[in-house]
Design a protein around this motif. Sequence first.
Motif, PDB file in Angstrom:
ATOM      1  N   GLN A  33       0.729 -62.933 -18.965  1.00  0.00           N
ATOM      2  CA  GLN A  33       1.127 -62.639 -17.632  1.00  0.00           C
ATOM      3  C   GLN A  33       0.502 -61.682 -16.802  1.00  0.00           C
ATOM      4  O   GLN A  33       0.104 -61.670 -15.922  1.00  0.00           O
ATOM      5  CB  GLN A  33       2.873 -62.735 -17.481  1.00  0.00           C
ATOM      6  CG  GLN A  33       3.575 -64.110 -18.090  1.00  0.00           C
ATOM      7  CD  GLN A  33       4.996 -63.719 -17.984  1.00  0.00           C
ATOM      8  OE1 GLN A  33       5.505 -62.885 -17.276  1.00  0.00           O
ATOM      9  NE2 GLN A  33       5.759 -64.603 -18.968  1.00  0.00           N
ATOM     10  N   GLY A  34       0.737 -60.575 -17.913  1.00  0.00           N
ATOM     11  CA  GLY A  34       0.175 -59.082 -17.149  1.00  0.00           C
ATOM     12  C   GLY A  34      -1.401 -58.889 -16.992  1.00  0.00           C
ATOM     13  O   GLY A  34      -1.794 -58.474 -16.373  1.00  0.00           O
ATOM     14  N   LEU A  35      -2.037 -59.838 -17.825  1.00  0.00           N
ATOM     15  CA  LEU A  35      -3.727 -59.715 -17.609  1.00  0.00           C
ATOM     16  C   LEU A  35      -4.234 -60.734 -16.434  1.00  0.00           C
ATOM     17  O   LEU A  35      -5.221 -60.665 -15.980  1.00  0.00           O
ATOM     18  CB  LEU A  35      -4.375 -60.114 -18.706  1.00  0.00           C
ATOM     19  CG  LEU A  35      -4.019 -59.019 -19.809  1.00  0.00           C
ATOM     20  CD1 LEU A  35      -4.800 -59.356 -21.169  1.00  0.00           C
ATOM     21  CD2 LEU A  35      -4.394 -57.577 -19.585  1.00  0.00           C
ATOM     22  N   GLU A  36      -3.231 -61.549 -16.124  1.00  0.00           N
ATOM     23  CA  GLU A  36      -3.787 -62.730 -14.979  1.00  0.00           C
ATOM     24  C   GLU A  36      -4.077 -61.949 -13.839  1.00  0.00           C
ATOM     25  O   GLU A  36      -3.531 -61.019 -13.265  1.00  0.00           O
ATOM     26  CB  GLU A  36      -2.560 -63.631 -14.626  1.00  0.00           C
ATOM     27  CG  GLU A  36      -2.492 -64.590 -15.568  1.00  0.00           C
ATOM     28  CD  GLU A  36      -1.374 -65.729 -15.224  1.00  0.00           C
ATOM     29  OE1 GLU A  36      -1.187 -65.970 -13.935  1.00  0.00           O
ATOM     30  OE2 GLU A  36      -0.679 -66.345 -16.062  1.00  0.00           O
ATOM     31  N   GLY A  37      -5.474 -62.192 -13.251  1.00  0.00           N
ATOM     32  CA  GLY A  37      -5.829 -61.460 -11.940  1.00  0.00           C
ATOM     33  C   GLY A  37      -6.501 -60.405 -12.187  1.00  0.00           C
ATOM     34  O   GLY A  37      -6.811 -59.582 -11.250  1.00  0.00           O
ATOM     35  N   MET A  38      -6.624 -59.882 -13.475  1.00  0.00           N
ATOM     36  CA  MET A  38      -7.216 -58.655 -13.587  1.00  0.00           C
ATOM     37  C   MET A  38      -8.655 -58.801 -13.391  1.00  0.00           C
ATOM     38  O   MET A  38      -9.383 -59.633 -14.090  1.00  0.00           O
ATOM     39  CB  MET A  38      -6.906 -57.779 -14.829  1.00  0.00           C
ATOM     40  CG  MET A  38      -7.216 -56.506 -15.152  1.00  0.00           C
ATOM     41  SD  MET A  38      -6.763 -56.028 -16.852  1.00  0.00           S
ATOM     42  CE  MET A  38      -7.354 -54.285 -16.688  1.00  0.00           C
ATOM     43  N   GLN A  39      -9.408 -57.873 -12.500  1.00  0.00           N
ATOM     44  CA  GLN A  39     -10.765 -57.817 -12.588  1.00  0.00           C
ATOM     45  C   GLN A  39     -11.551 -57.149 -13.511  1.00  0.00           C
ATOM     46  O   GLN A  39     -10.823 -56.149 -14.060  1.00  0.00           O
ATOM     47  CB  GLN A  39     -11.223 -57.292 -10.995  1.00  0.00           C
ATOM     48  CG  GLN A  39     -10.334 -57.960  -9.907  1.00  0.00           C
ATOM     49  CD  GLN A  39     -10.647 -57.548  -8.482  1.00  0.00           C
ATOM     50  OE1 GLN A  39     -10.150 -56.280  -8.425  1.00  0.00           O
ATOM     51  NE2 GLN A  39     -11.268 -58.188  -7.661  1.00  0.00           N
ATOM     52  N   GLN A  40     -12.808 -57.385 -13.571  1.00  0.00           N
ATOM     53  CA  GLN A  40     -13.648 -56.592 -14.514  1.00  0.00           C
ATOM     54  C   GLN A  40     -13.789 -55.234 -13.914  1.00  0.00           C
ATOM     55  O   GLN A  40     -13.877 -54.826 -12.817  1.00  0.00           O
ATOM     56  CB  GLN A  40     -14.844 -57.291 -14.732  1.00  0.00           C
ATOM     57  CG  GLN A  40     -15.810 -56.671 -15.770  1.00  0.00           C
ATOM     58  CD  GLN A  40     -17.153 -57.672 -15.991  1.00  0.00           C
ATOM     59  OE1 GLN A  40     -17.319 -58.721 -15.351  1.00  0.00           O
ATOM     60  NE2 GLN A  40     -18.021 -57.097 -16.713  1.00  0.00           N
ATOM     61  N   GLY A  41     -13.804 -54.171 -15.055  1.00  0.00           N
ATOM     62  CA  GLY A  41     -13.810 -52.925 -14.696  1.00  0.00           C
ATOM     63  C   GLY A  41     -12.500 -52.338 -14.122  1.00  0.00           C
ATOM     64  O   GLY A  41     -12.506 -51.052 -13.682  1.00  0.00           O
ATOM     65  N   ALA A  42     -11.504 -52.973 -14.361  1.00  0.00           N
ATOM     66  CA  ALA A  42     -10.090 -52.495 -13.735  1.00  0.00           C
ATOM     67  C   ALA A  42      -9.476 -51.883 -15.087  1.00  0.00           C
ATOM     68  O   ALA A  42      -9.583 -52.109 -16.241  1.00  0.00           O
ATOM     69  CB  ALA A  42      -9.249 -53.570 -13.368  1.00  0.00           C
ATOM     70  N   ARG A  43      -8.534 -51.022 -14.740  1.00  0.00           N
ATOM     71  CA  ARG A  43      -7.595 -50.234 -15.630  1.00  0.00           C
ATOM     72  C   ARG A  43      -6.257 -50.649 -14.973  1.00  0.00           C
ATOM     73  O   ARG A  43      -5.801 -50.533 -14.028  1.00  0.00           O
ATOM     74  CB  ARG A  43      -7.678 -48.731 -15.702  1.00  0.00           C
ATOM     75  CG  ARG A  43      -6.770 -48.191 -16.540  1.00  0.00           C
ATOM     76  CD  ARG A  43      -7.074 -46.819 -16.900  1.00  0.00           C
ATOM     77  NE  ARG A  43      -7.609 -46.699 -18.300  1.00  0.00           N
ATOM     78  CZ  ARG A  43      -8.007 -45.707 -19.095  1.00  0.00           C
ATOM     79  NH1 ARG A  43      -7.464 -44.730 -18.880  1.00  0.00           N
ATOM     80  NH2 ARG A  43      -8.871 -45.895 -20.063  1.00  0.00           N
ATOM     81  N   ARG A  44      -5.582 -51.136 -16.168  1.00  0.00           N
ATOM     82  CA  ARG A  44      -4.081 -51.698 -15.696  1.00  0.00           C
ATOM     83  C   ARG A  44      -2.999 -51.178 -16.648  1.00  0.00           C
ATOM     84  O   ARG A  44      -3.306 -50.979 -17.948  1.00  0.00           O
ATOM     85  CB  ARG A  44      -4.112 -53.280 -15.564  1.00  0.00           C
ATOM     86  CG  ARG A  44      -2.760 -53.968 -15.243  1.00  0.00           C
ATOM     87  CD  ARG A  44      -3.102 -55.336 -15.166  1.00  0.00           C
ATOM     88  NE  ARG A  44      -3.725 -55.695 -13.672  1.00  0.00           N
ATOM     89  CZ  ARG A  44      -3.709 -56.895 -13.234  1.00  0.00           C
ATOM     90  NH1 ARG A  44      -3.518 -58.054 -13.964  1.00  0.00           N
ATOM     91  NH2 ARG A  44      -4.352 -57.133 -12.193  1.00  0.00           N
ATOM     92  N   LEU A  45      -1.766 -50.796 -16.143  1.00  0.00           N
ATOM     93  CA  LEU A  45      -0.566 -50.461 -16.899  1.00  0.00           C
ATOM     94  C   LEU A  45       0.057 -51.583 -17.048  1.00  0.00           C
ATOM     95  O   LEU A  45       0.435 -52.422 -16.098  1.00  0.00           O
ATOM     96  CB  LEU A  45       0.079 -49.385 -16.136  1.00  0.00           C
ATOM     97  CG  LEU A  45       1.433 -49.007 -16.543  1.00  0.00           C
ATOM     98  CD1 LEU A  45       1.170 -48.507 -18.028  1.00  0.00           C
ATOM     99  CD2 LEU A  45       2.031 -47.956 -15.321  1.00  0.00           C
ATOM    100  N   LEU A  46       0.508 -51.938 -18.044  1.00  0.00           N
ATOM    101  CA  LEU A  46       1.404 -52.901 -18.540  1.00  0.00           C
ATOM    102  C   LEU A  46       2.812 -52.386 -19.274  1.00  0.00           C
ATOM    103  O   LEU A  46       2.709 -51.747 -20.146  1.00  0.00           O
ATOM    104  CB  LEU A  46       1.019 -54.089 -19.361  1.00  0.00           C
ATOM    105  CG  LEU A  46      -0.079 -54.829 -18.816  1.00  0.00           C
ATOM    106  CD1 LEU A  46      -0.795 -55.582 -19.965  1.00  0.00           C
ATOM    107  CD2 LEU A  46      -0.194 -55.428 -17.571  1.00  0.00           C
ATOM    108  N   ILE A  47       4.049 -52.451 -18.526  1.00  0.00           N
ATOM    109  CA  ILE A  47       5.276 -52.227 -19.049  1.00  0.00           C
ATOM    110  C   ILE A  47       5.969 -53.634 -19.466  1.00  0.00           C
ATOM    111  O   ILE A  47       6.233 -54.278 -18.635  1.00  0.00           O
ATOM    112  CB  ILE A  47       6.085 -51.120 -18.496  1.00  0.00           C
ATOM    113  CG1 ILE A  47       5.223 -50.097 -17.816  1.00  0.00           C
ATOM    114  CG2 ILE A  47       7.368 -50.925 -19.221  1.00  0.00           C
ATOM    115  CD1 ILE A  47       6.019 -49.160 -16.814  1.00  0.00           C
ATOM    116  N   ILE A  48       6.068 -53.889 -20.797  1.00  0.00           N
ATOM    117  CA  ILE A  48       6.421 -55.236 -21.248  1.00  0.00           C
ATOM    118  C   ILE A  48       7.731 -55.099 -21.929  1.00  0.00           C
ATOM    119  O   ILE A  48       7.996 -54.499 -23.054  1.00  0.00           O
ATOM    120  CB  ILE A  48       5.491 -55.581 -22.309  1.00  0.00           C
ATOM    121  CG1 ILE A  48       4.176 -55.717 -21.433  1.00  0.00           C
ATOM    122  CG2 ILE A  48       5.812 -57.137 -22.855  1.00  0.00           C
ATOM    123  CD1 ILE A  48       2.904 -56.294 -22.401  1.00  0.00           C
TER     124      ILE A  48
END
Length: 187
Positions: free
Chosen positions: A146-161
């Motif tokens: 669920q958390g990686l959906e929509g993530m673009q190349q070159g992005a850094r994302r925080l996921l709190i699961i």
Amino acid sequence: MQTFGRIIAVAAVGAAALGLTGCGSEDSSESTAPTTTAAASVTAPPQAGPTASKGRECGADDIGVGGGYGEVPQITIPDDCDPPKQLIVKDLVPGTGPGAAAGQQLKMNYALVTWSDKQTLDSSFERGEPFELTLGSGMVIPGWEQGLEGMQQGARRLLIIPPELGYGAGGNGVQPNETLVFVTDRL
């Protein structure tokens, strides 16, 4: 240190078994409502006493993340708030191009810190070995799906699961009912 790929494989087998028993369903939408699984009935190991609530749930802005895209992140979990009960997703560095979608092959770097002890459990950054997956194939925990959906190349994302979207009953170095904090870079 266990690698995330090995942990993921065990989680995928467990998730498939739960799916076959009809304990819950997986919602592929971006809903953050936890699903009901057999992990909900697992009791955490005995502790010194009940953990008192701090009065509020943490949000993405409460988590400290040092380092830029491509660098090993330094993740700081605060002591003054409770772990969130729903999936939290926040882009820390924007990417470019189309967002990740089911069926797409992704190459990721990540660092995983466990909420209860605030320690790094695993880091592909430190190993120098990115993790490859096919989004939507069930090879990663639901929080990643669920958390990686929509993530673009070159992005850094925080996921709190929360545990229900992570490892639930635990295993392979993850304690039962553990909240997971990931910082992920899409390569």
